[in-house]
Design an enzyme around this catalytic site. Structure first.
Site, PDB file in Angstrom:
ATOM      1  N   ARG A   1      62.580 -41.804  96.273  1.00 15.51           N
ATOM      2  CA  ARG A   1      63.831 -42.536  96.482  1.00 15.51           C
ATOM      3  C   ARG A   1      65.049 -41.614  96.481  1.00 15.51           C
ATOM      4  NH1 ARG A   1      62.122 -47.399  92.522  1.00 15.51           N
ATOM      5  NH2 ARG A   1      60.979 -45.666  91.641  1.00 15.51           N
TER       6      ARG A   1
ATOM      7  N   SER B   1      59.001 -37.067  87.724  1.00 14.14           N
ATOM      8  CA  SER B   1      58.197 -37.777  86.721  1.00 14.14           C
ATOM      9  C   SER B   1      56.833 -37.149  86.460  1.00 14.14           C
ATOM     10  CB  SER B   1      58.048 -39.228  87.150  1.00 14.14           C
ATOM     11  OG  SER B   1      59.301 -39.716  87.485  1.00 14.14           O
TER      12      SER B   1
ATOM     13  N   ASP C   1      61.187 -40.003  84.526  1.00 11.56           N
ATOM     14  CA  ASP C   1      61.550 -41.388  84.877  1.00 11.56           C
ATOM     15  C   ASP C   1      61.773 -42.267  83.645  1.00 11.56           C
ATOM     16  OD1 ASP C   1      58.824 -41.231  84.362  1.00 11.56           O
ATOM     17  OD2 ASP C   1      58.188 -42.388  86.107  1.00 11.56           O
TER      18      ASP C   1
HETATM   19  C1  BGC Z   1      53.649 -38.461  84.066  1.00 15.54           C
HETATM   20  C2  BGC Z   1      54.918 -38.825  83.345  1.00 15.54           C
HETATM   21  C3  BGC Z   1      55.586 -40.005  84.015  1.00 15.54           C
HETATM   22  C4  BGC Z   1      54.592 -41.156  84.165  1.00 15.54           C
HETATM   23  C5  BGC Z   1      55.193 -42.369  84.847  1.00 15.54           C
HETATM   24  C6  BGC Z   1      52.763 -39.686  84.233  1.00 15.54           C
HETATM   25  O1  BGC Z   1      51.647 -39.384  85.012  1.00 15.54           O
HETATM   26  O2  BGC Z   1      52.948 -37.467  83.373  1.00 15.54           O
HETATM   27  O3  BGC Z   1      55.790 -37.728  83.286  1.00 15.54           O
HETATM   28  O4  BGC Z   1      56.676 -40.401  83.251  1.00 15.54           O
HETATM   29  O5  BGC Z   1      53.471 -40.728  84.891  1.00 15.54           O
HETATM   30  O6  BGC Z   1      55.652 -42.087  86.116  1.00 15.54           O
END
Ligand code: BGC
Length: 507
Positions: A108, A178, A231
């Protein structure tokens, strides 16, 4: 009766008997097959069981592991990463900020105009793009060029659109990335590993902001990355901007994770506590949580072994959208191997990840009397034809077991966080604060939740909410609110870009 007549009658009797025997033996066989598949389901259901006693053990284990992860680096499978975010948006933020949000199925680009009061987002523009699959395993340069190019196109579109936006002097950017990142400041951090099917080798160990900043200059974009956030952290920022009682944020989408803000004295990391405000947001990376109390089946073990990251992200592999459909597919496949109630095993049924979680949720929530949607998906996606009604029901049961376990485990995780920060009414874990278990000391605690699994999958949401009440009890659970925070991960990054922008710091 003549001899011939007798022989014919006897032959007819033999044939009738033979037919009857065949029918009976077919019935017996089919009953046996049915019992076999029901046995597979029952066994799966039993091992996936999450009675209250087990959920409470998981709550405790989560709180204990949080302590261990904070106490020393490598002290727990929970990384408990310091984010360097030591202030959350207050409402004084004003101006236009940009954000990029990368980490799930979609990517996004956002532009957010902040009005200078709490909850006052004057305008927000969001553009979503699916991430081309080949980029998930390409090179860091290719991935970041795609991101920077998308941002450039977005910015170029605005020139004539709105003078208040195009007149922005300095474009500041928040970047939601994320994946597990070891932050070195609020605007820098090193990628520790990939999750959720991404695997770009040359990126691990690199500074994520440097990669983005270089790609931006390759595109000739004069933009400055002010904040690099997970995130969960973006979601917490938006949650807190809207409601000051927000204490934690949870993502339940393609992947799963949580963050919360922690008191300085609870963080005893070797590098000290680099916060001037007395608290810091901690990215738990709870997807990697592990406890012997987690109900693990043979399907989870096999899924893990076949994944690109075995022995990693165990909690995530039981909970998140990337995996639930795949667990269900594995159970259906086992049933097909044990009996032919699904007909011959199709080439689709053996394809990993072909049954995506949104399809599974459609089957689970099919309310047509003849379970038409279940039949359609089995036929179109798994190439299983003419499934009788009772077998369709069986498939709905499989989806139910998978989702119920996932939702209840996520609920236990959330209460584990509340327990760690003394907001579950139990007074925290050993070494924590007072042991007053009454509700008199409870304060409202809001947990911001984002992610398609929670917001789009009604049954998942209901099971999760129900489990929160079950664990805490009616009275205490009335203090806990799970708040859906749409687009929080991206908008929150823009908010944090505002909080940490040089212009804000100058004022
Ligand atoms: C990641 C996290 C992320 C989560 C949600 C996980 O696979 O390791 O950093 O916050 O996914 O997106």
């Amino acid at each position: 009766m003549g001899k011939v007549g007798f022989t014919v009658a006897a032959a007819a009797a033999v044939v009738t008997c033979a037919v009857a025997v065949t029918v009976v033996s077919k019935r017996v066989k089919s009953r046996r097959k049915w019992r076999k598949v029901v046995g597979v389901l029952r066994e799966f259901e039993e091992i996936c069981g999450t009675p209250l006693s087990r959920l409470k053990q998981i709550v405790d284990a989560m709180a204990v592991e949080m302590h261990a992860g904070l106490a020393s680096e490598g002290g727990s499978k929970l990384k408990m990463l310091l984010t360097f975010v030591d202030k959350l948006p207050t409402g004084s933020e004003r101006g236009v900020y940009y954000a990029l949000d990368l980490g799930g199925t979609n990517f996004r680009v956002l532009r957010v105009q902040l009005g200078g009061r709490r909850s006052s987002i004057v305008r927000q523009d969001v553009e979503r793009k699916p991430i081309p699959e080949h980029l998930m395993t390409s090179s860091s340069e290719e991935l970041f060029d795609f991101i920077a190019k998308s941002l450039k196109e977005f910015v170029e579109k605005e020139t004539d659109e709105d003078s208040s936006v195009s007149s922005v002097k300095k474009r500041e950017l928040g970047f939601t990335f994320s994946f597990p990142v070891k932050q070195t400041s609020v605007s820098s951090g090193i990628l520790m590993k990939w999750t959720k099917g991404f695997s770009i080798r040359d990126m691990v160990g690199k500074d994520v902001c440097d990669c983005l900043q270089q790609a931006l200059s390759r595109q000739g974009l004069d933009m400055h990355v002010v904040s690099l956030v997970n995130d969960t952290v973006g979601t917490l920022a938006l949650g807190h901007y809207n409601d000051e009682d927000t204490v934690a944020a949870v993502i339940i989408g393609t992947g799963t994770n949580a963050c919360y803000y922690e008191r300085a004295d609870a963080i005893i990391k070797s590098q000290g506590f680099p916060s001037s405000t007395g608290f810091m947001v901690v990215n738990m990376e709870w997807g990697n949580f592990w406890s012997s109390h987690l109900p693990r089946t043979i399907y989870d073990i096999e899924l893990d072994a076949d994944s690109p990251n075995p022995n990693d992200q165990g909690f995530e592999k039981m909970i998140s959208g990337m995996y639930l459909g795949e667990i269900a597919r594995r159970v259906i496949l086992r049933m097909s191997q044990e009996s032919d109630i699904f007909g011959p095993i199709s080439s689709s049924l053996v394809k990993p990840f072909i049954l995506r979680t949104p399809l599974m949720s459609t089957m689970h929530e099919d309310d047509t009397p003849d379970l038409r949607e279940v039949a359609r998906i089995l036929e179109e996606v798994l190439e299983i034809q003419d499934v009788p009604h009772k077998v369709r029901k069986l498939v709905v049961n499989i989806c139910d077991v998978v989702t119920r376990r996932a939702a209840r485990l996520a609920a236990a995780g959330i209460i584990g966080i509340l327990k760690k920060i003394g907001r579950d009414g139990s007074g925290g874990i050993a070494g924590g604060r007072s042991k007053d278990t009454s509700s008199s000391k409870m304060r409202r605690a809001v947990v911001a939740v984002e992610g398609g699994l929670y917001s789009n999958y009604r049954m998942f949401r209901e099971y999760l909410n129900e489990a929160v009440t079950e664990i805490l009890g009616e009275e205490l659970s009335s203090f806990v609110e799970l708040m859906v925070t749409e687009d929080g991960s991206g908008i929150g990054a823009a908010l944090l870009a505002a909080s940490y922008s040089s212009e804000m710091e100058d004022t």
